[in-house]
Design a protein around this motif. Structure first.
Motif, PDB file in Angstrom:
ATOM      1  N   SER A 118      32.236  45.464  60.313  1.00 13.21           N
ATOM      2  CA  SER A 118      31.008  44.668  60.207  1.00 13.21           C
ATOM      3  C   SER A 118      30.068  44.962  61.371  1.00 13.21           C
ATOM      4  CB  SER A 118      31.338  43.175  60.184  1.00 13.21           C
ATOM      5  OG  SER A 118      32.095  42.833  59.047  1.00 13.21           O
TER       6      SER A 118
ATOM      7  N   LEU B  57      26.471  46.567  60.959  1.00 15.99           N
ATOM      8  CA  LEU B  57      25.353  45.740  61.410  1.00 15.99           C
ATOM      9  C   LEU B  57      24.496  46.478  62.446  1.00 15.99           C
ATOM     10  CD1 LEU B  57      23.963  42.984  61.296  1.00 15.99           C
ATOM     11  CD2 LEU B  57      25.488  42.218  63.127  1.00 15.99           C
TER      12      LEU B  57
ATOM     13  N   ILE C 241      22.191  44.390  55.991  1.00 15.30           N
ATOM     14  CA  ILE C 241      22.500  43.250  56.869  1.00 15.30           C
ATOM     15  C   ILE C 241      23.056  42.090  56.054  1.00 15.30           C
ATOM     16  CG2 ILE C 241      21.469  41.503  58.372  1.00 15.30           C
ATOM     17  CD1 ILE C 241      19.515  43.695  59.323  1.00 15.30           C
TER      18      ILE C 241
END
Length: 209
Positions: free
Chosen positions: A101, A105, A188
């Motif tokens: 993640s 991101l 995102i």
């Protein structure tokens, strides 16, 4: 309880879908950034070094592209429990989820910020500077960057009157950097969903034990 295995199965299915979705957006981001290097399908500007710094930075290639694609691969492998991901515990799974993640991101944010700045500065093109400099009639640069009182994004008559070369430089610039901006926003959002899904999977795994 019967609910925990069911939720775990849903969590793995969600990881597969999220991994595939992120991977697809990464490929689109890479394609969009690649096309920015060839305005009007012409390789001449790239060979002559007449491509804007935002496109040359390649944030859609290595940020929204490669970094997100790497994270998407990890997410998909966890969802399918493939290879070394087949028997990992919930805590290790959560750690990998956090790393993937964070990687996705970071790549999406880099692409988002670069695209936003590129849209603000405008395209790199040849324009007439004779009103400001009598010794040089034409030069390459960012003509819209110094228009403090006018926003070229909303002033469409400027699109074909300021940039002389390449033709339709503004349309090409706005189209593909807007695409990168939307793709990075979607990435995102998918990363946030992945994080929530991973947290629920960890919670249900601990409850099951």
């Amino acid at each position: 309880t019967l609910s925990s295995p069911c939720v775990m199965a849903c969590s793995r299915t969600c990881s597969r879908i999220l991994g595939l979705s992120l991977g697809t957006t990464a490929l689109f981001a890479a394609v969009a950034n690649t096309l920015l290097l060839f305005p009007n399908w012409n390789v001449t500007y790239l060979l002559r070094g007449l491509i804007g710094r935002h496109a040359m930075l390649g944030s859609g290639l290595w940020g929204g592209g490669l970094m997100v694609l790497t994270a998407a691969t990890l997410i998909s492998l966890m969802g399918w429990r493939y290879g070394c991901f087949s028997k990992i515990g919930p805590c290790r799974r959560m750690l990998i989820a956090l790393l993937s993640s964070g990687l996705a991101l970071l790549g999406a944010l880099i692409c988002f910020i670069t695209s936003g700045v590129a849209l603000k500065d405008g395209p790199f093109c040849m324009f007439d500077v004779s009103p400001f400099n009598q010794t040089q009639a034409w030069k390459h640069g960012y003509p819209f960057k110094d228009l403090h009182n006018r926003n070229y994004l909303y002033d469409h008559p400027l699109w074909n009157s300021v940039c002389l070369e390449p033709s339709k430089a503004v349309i090409w610039h706005v189209c593909f950097f807007s695409t990168l901006l939307c793709i990075s926003l979607l990435q995102i959002l998918l990363v946030v969903i992945h994080f929530i899904n991973s947290f629920l999977g960890l919670f249900c795994s601990l409850c099951e034990k």
